[in-house]
Write a protein that holds these residues in place. Structure first.
Motif, PDB file in Angstrom:
ATOM      1  N   TRP A  76      58.865   8.218 147.812  1.00 54.64           N
ATOM      2  CA  TRP A  76      60.120   8.667 148.086  1.00 54.64           C
ATOM      3  C   TRP A  76      60.566  10.046 147.407  1.00 54.64           C
ATOM      4  O   TRP A  76      60.480  10.161 146.314  1.00 54.64           O
ATOM      5  N   TYR A  77      61.050  10.803 148.499  1.00 56.67           N
ATOM      6  CA  TYR A  77      61.440  12.007 147.733  1.00 56.67           C
ATOM      7  C   TYR A  77      62.842  11.915 146.614  1.00 56.67           C
ATOM      8  O   TYR A  77      63.985  11.631 147.414  1.00 56.67           O
ATOM      9  N   ARG A  78      62.532  11.776 145.404  1.00 56.84           N
ATOM     10  CA  ARG A  78      63.761  11.468 144.646  1.00 56.84           C
ATOM     11  C   ARG A  78      64.878  12.521 144.566  1.00 56.84           C
ATOM     12  O   ARG A  78      65.802  12.159 143.844  1.00 56.84           O
ATOM     13  N   ASP A  79      64.824  13.767 144.912  1.00 58.69           N
ATOM     14  CA  ASP A  79      65.809  14.939 144.919  1.00 58.69           C
ATOM     15  C   ASP A  79      66.524  14.582 146.208  1.00 58.69           C
ATOM     16  O   ASP A  79      67.493  15.418 146.109  1.00 58.69           O
ATOM     17  N   VAL A  81      68.340  12.135 149.426  1.00 63.84           N
ATOM     18  CA  VAL A  81      69.144  10.829 149.362  1.00 63.84           C
ATOM     19  C   VAL A  81      68.259   9.515 149.457  1.00 63.84           C
ATOM     20  O   VAL A  81      67.260   9.712 149.761  1.00 63.84           O
ATOM     21  N   THR A  82      68.857   8.558 148.954  1.00 67.64           N
ATOM     22  CA  THR A  82      68.062   7.169 148.929  1.00 67.64           C
ATOM     23  C   THR A  82      68.226   6.786 150.338  1.00 67.64           C
ATOM     24  O   THR A  82      68.992   6.645 151.027  1.00 67.64           O
ATOM     25  N   PRO A  83      66.912   5.842 150.845  1.00 68.46           N
ATOM     26  CA  PRO A  83      66.969   5.323 152.364  1.00 68.46           C
ATOM     27  C   PRO A  83      68.208   4.409 152.429  1.00 68.46           C
ATOM     28  O   PRO A  83      68.606   3.548 151.777  1.00 68.46           O
ATOM     29  N   GLN A  85      71.308   5.719 152.587  1.00 66.73           N
ATOM     30  CA  GLN A  85      72.454   6.607 152.494  1.00 66.73           C
ATOM     31  C   GLN A  85      72.932   7.617 153.590  1.00 66.73           C
ATOM     32  O   GLN A  85      71.609   7.678 154.509  1.00 66.73           O
ATOM     33  N   ARG A  86      73.853   8.144 153.809  1.00 67.76           N
ATOM     34  CA  ARG A  86      73.865   9.023 154.776  1.00 67.76           C
ATOM     35  C   ARG A  86      73.251  10.415 154.410  1.00 67.76           C
ATOM     36  O   ARG A  86      73.229  10.937 153.515  1.00 67.76           O
ATOM     37  N   GLY A  87      72.334  10.881 155.480  1.00 69.58           N
ATOM     38  CA  GLY A  87      71.618  11.718 155.250  1.00 69.58           C
ATOM     39  C   GLY A  87      70.087  11.343 155.935  1.00 69.58           C
ATOM     40  O   GLY A  87      70.068  10.553 156.573  1.00 69.58           O
ATOM     41  N   THR A  88      68.985  12.140 155.407  1.00 65.25           N
ATOM     42  CA  THR A  88      67.612  11.997 155.876  1.00 65.25           C
ATOM     43  C   THR A  88      66.892  11.838 154.532  1.00 65.25           C
ATOM     44  O   THR A  88      66.728  12.658 153.827  1.00 65.25           O
ATOM     45  N   ALA A  89      66.449  10.575 154.362  1.00 64.63           N
ATOM     46  CA  ALA A  89      65.536  10.243 153.370  1.00 64.63           C
ATOM     47  C   ALA A  89      64.204  10.139 153.665  1.00 64.63           C
ATOM     48  O   ALA A  89      63.730   9.862 155.091  1.00 64.63           O
ATOM     49  N   ILE A  90      63.372  10.710 152.930  1.00 65.39           N
ATOM     50  CA  ILE A  90      61.944  10.885 153.079  1.00 65.39           C
ATOM     51  C   ILE A  90      61.007   9.779 152.382  1.00 65.39           C
ATOM     52  O   ILE A  90      61.247   9.770 151.068  1.00 65.39           O
ATOM     53  N   VAL A  91      59.925   9.110 153.048  1.00 66.98           N
ATOM     54  CA  VAL A  91      59.007   8.170 152.525  1.00 66.98           C
ATOM     55  C   VAL A  91      57.890   8.639 152.830  1.00 66.98           C
ATOM     56  O   VAL A  91      57.601   8.857 154.166  1.00 66.98           O
ATOM     57  N   ALA A  92      56.662   9.140 151.904  1.00 64.46           N
ATOM     58  CA  ALA A  92      55.587   9.515 152.159  1.00 64.46           C
ATOM     59  C   ALA A  92      54.379   8.412 151.724  1.00 64.46           C
ATOM     60  O   ALA A  92      54.637   7.689 150.678  1.00 64.46           O
TER      61      ALA A  92
END
Length: 185
Positions: A76-79, A81-83, A85-92
């Motif tokens: 997960w892109y730690r800088d 939002v967390t999945p 939360q409001r916004g776009t969270a990234i998991v690769a």
């Protein structure tokens, strides 16, 4: 990627019917989850049940990948939002390694309506529904479309895909777009 001495096995890619089709945000808004570092991701339709680690950016400003030594690990892109939360969270996650298929090998087979579950360190779980799965060339990646801000709770799952050469690796990325539909504390 080349497996076991030379056989080329490309991972599955999403079909055209799985694209966004101009829709970038769901009509249904669900209250966002509080910030909680993700610890586990489950995607029942493709048999993914994997741990999550934090990822940063490399020196070129690109999202780092999880270590090659852990085919089962997502990041997960730690800088961001967390999945949930409001916004776009990234998991690769890796599509494959020299050892064979990895955690996101079947990511391209996800279909609209499939569910993704992400559990946080707080013990709560966010449930996301897939809106689309698309493939983008790495040399023409739509950063704003994939990483841009969102008014609601969005999730992007990313892996490699497309064509493959031993000299350059994969030439594209598979991106799954999903949104939060409910959460459990």
């Amino acid at each position: 990627m080349i497996h076991g001495g030379g056989a080329l096995h490309l991972p599955p890619l999403p079909g055209i019917s799985q694209g966004l089709g101009g829709v970038t945000s769901p009509a249904l808004l669900v209250p966002p989850r509080p910030r909680a570092v993700p610890t586990r991701i489950r995607i029942p339709s493709i048999q993914v049940d994997a741990p999550v680690t934090g990822l940063g950016l490399d020196s070129a400003g690109r999202l780092q990948a999880p270590p090659d030594s852990r085919r089962d690990l997502t990041g997960w892109y730690r800088d961001g939002v967390t999945p949930g939360q409001r916004g776009t969270a990234i998991v690769a996650g890796h599509v494959d390694t020299h050892e064979g298929p990895a955690v996101f090998y079947r990511l391209g087979t996800l279909r609209k309506g499939d569910q993704v579950e992400i559990t946080g360190a707080d013990g709560g779980t966010g449930f996301f529904v897939v809106d689309a799965a698309e493939v983008y060339p790495k040399d023409d990646f739509p950063d704003e479309k994939v990483y841009g801000p969102a008014r609601d709770s969005q999730l992007r799952l990313i892996t490699c895909g497309g064509g493959f050469t031993s000299s350059n690796g994969y030439d594209a990325n598979v991106v799954v777009f999903a949104h939060l539909v409910r959460s459990l504390s």
